[in-house]
Design an enzyme around this catalytic site. Sequence first.
Site, PDB file in Angstrom:
ATOM      1  N   ARG A 147     -16.556  -2.274   1.809  1.00  0.00           N
ATOM      2  CA  ARG A 147     -16.733  -3.084   3.115  1.00  0.00           C
ATOM      3  C   ARG A 147     -18.440  -3.251   3.606  1.00  0.00           C
ATOM      4  NH1 ARG A 147     -12.938   1.476   3.652  1.00  0.00           N
ATOM      5  NH2 ARG A 147     -11.030   0.631   4.257  1.00  0.00           N
ATOM      6  N   LYS A 171     -14.059   4.314   6.261  1.00  0.00           N
ATOM      7  CA  LYS A 171     -13.250   4.514   7.473  1.00  0.00           C
ATOM      8  C   LYS A 171     -12.847   5.811   7.826  1.00  0.00           C
ATOM      9  CE  LYS A 171     -11.912  -0.212   8.426  1.00  0.00           C
ATOM     10  NZ  LYS A 171     -10.629  -1.149   8.880  1.00  0.00           N
ATOM     11  N   HIS A 240     -16.557 -10.119   3.340  1.00  0.00           N
ATOM     12  CA  HIS A 240     -15.275  -9.263   3.081  1.00  0.00           C
ATOM     13  C   HIS A 240     -14.425 -10.110   1.981  1.00  0.00           C
ATOM     14  CE1 HIS A 240     -13.324  -5.553   4.240  1.00  0.00           C
ATOM     15  NE2 HIS A 240     -11.969  -6.394   4.397  1.00  0.00           N
ATOM     16  N   ARG A 243     -14.543  -8.185  -1.344  1.00  0.00           N
ATOM     17  CA  ARG A 243     -13.920  -6.960  -1.213  1.00  0.00           C
ATOM     18  C   ARG A 243     -12.575  -7.588  -1.845  1.00  0.00           C
ATOM     19  NH1 ARG A 243     -12.981  -1.664   0.434  1.00  0.00           N
ATOM     20  NH2 ARG A 243     -10.910  -1.234   1.666  1.00  0.00           N
ATOM     21  N   HIS A 266      -7.966   2.784   0.708  1.00  0.00           N
ATOM     22  CA  HIS A 266      -6.679   2.721   1.352  1.00  0.00           C
ATOM     23  C   HIS A 266      -6.244   3.882   1.751  1.00  0.00           C
ATOM     24  CE1 HIS A 266      -6.818  -1.805   0.729  1.00  0.00           C
ATOM     25  NE2 HIS A 266      -7.433  -1.595   1.778  1.00  0.00           N
ATOM     26  N   TYR A 275      -2.444  -7.485  -2.223  1.00  0.00           N
ATOM     27  CA  TYR A 275      -3.252  -8.458  -3.173  1.00  0.00           C
ATOM     28  C   TYR A 275      -2.483  -8.718  -4.272  1.00  0.00           C
ATOM     29  CZ  TYR A 275      -7.352  -6.375  -0.414  1.00  0.00           C
ATOM     30  OH  TYR A 275      -8.255  -6.261   0.353  1.00  0.00           O
TER      31      TYR A 275
END
Length: 308
Positions: A147, A171, A240, A243, A266, A275
């Site tokens: 990110r 995150k 992004h 990514r 994730h 994806y």
Amino acid sequence: MTVQILLEQFYTDLIMVKRDSEETAATYKESSSLFLEWCVQNQKKIKDITVQDLMYFLMDRRNAGNAENTIAKDISAIRALGEFLVRKNYWEENVALELDRPKSARSIPRVLTIDQVDKLLSVIDTSTPLGKRDDALFELIYSCGLRISEAATLLVTNVHLEEKLILVHGKGDKERIVPFGGRAYEKLVLYLNEVRPSLCGQKIVDEVFLNYKGDPISRKGIWKKFQELEVLSGVNAKVHTLRHSFATHLLQGGADLRSVQELLGHSDLATTQIYTHVDDSQLKSSHEKYFPGHKNQFSNENSEDKNE
């Protein structure tokens, strides 16, 4: 108390008490600002706000053309604001909890081909120190699926060149270890050995990527530099997108979904599954491999149908 002071207190509370990221806090502050401005315009006192008032605000947001994802974000922000207002005794209860978040459809991410990634990175002017920095920066973002905030805050102590690994702070204060490839290694070594020392000078800076002043490069700085590459290359993308492309190319190369989930950081596998849409070519190839006569069979059947 003015709206601005309330918003600043709310923002501080999100970071210091709720331990939200600065990005989340800024997003919630922005949405809450719109709501509080709406209250002022409609002469609504904060302490008297009802669920009906909240619904009227959201209806105005929808009528203004905002998407369901934006509305969902607004509701999350108002819920957080309501929790804050309850603790500060402005509200007796958090009436925003009665709002239902709309189910937001996951949009299919835009993905670049490998050739497009190469074209994008090839326009970087590596004859300059900052060009060498950008070359290492965007190669690492793509090579590790970072990110933009993770690239900006990457620490020198978390780069392990011999092992070709980086420790990424993602995150929710989650950390993950991500390997990087040979091209990223070469560009990173060049930047760290030749460019970074001249940028930081006598300063002691923990972050890997620095701006021309020798300070940590900002998210906005990365974004602006990427926009320049976009214009020069003619490749329509965002930072992004690299990514997204990283994840997609891994899956196309045969990586399993769980591994890609770990590399992206994730928490939910469902987030990674988005994806899997991109590999239509692989699906078609597999179909032709395992059903080699299928197409001819259909063609023959169609011919027979026409003869009938």
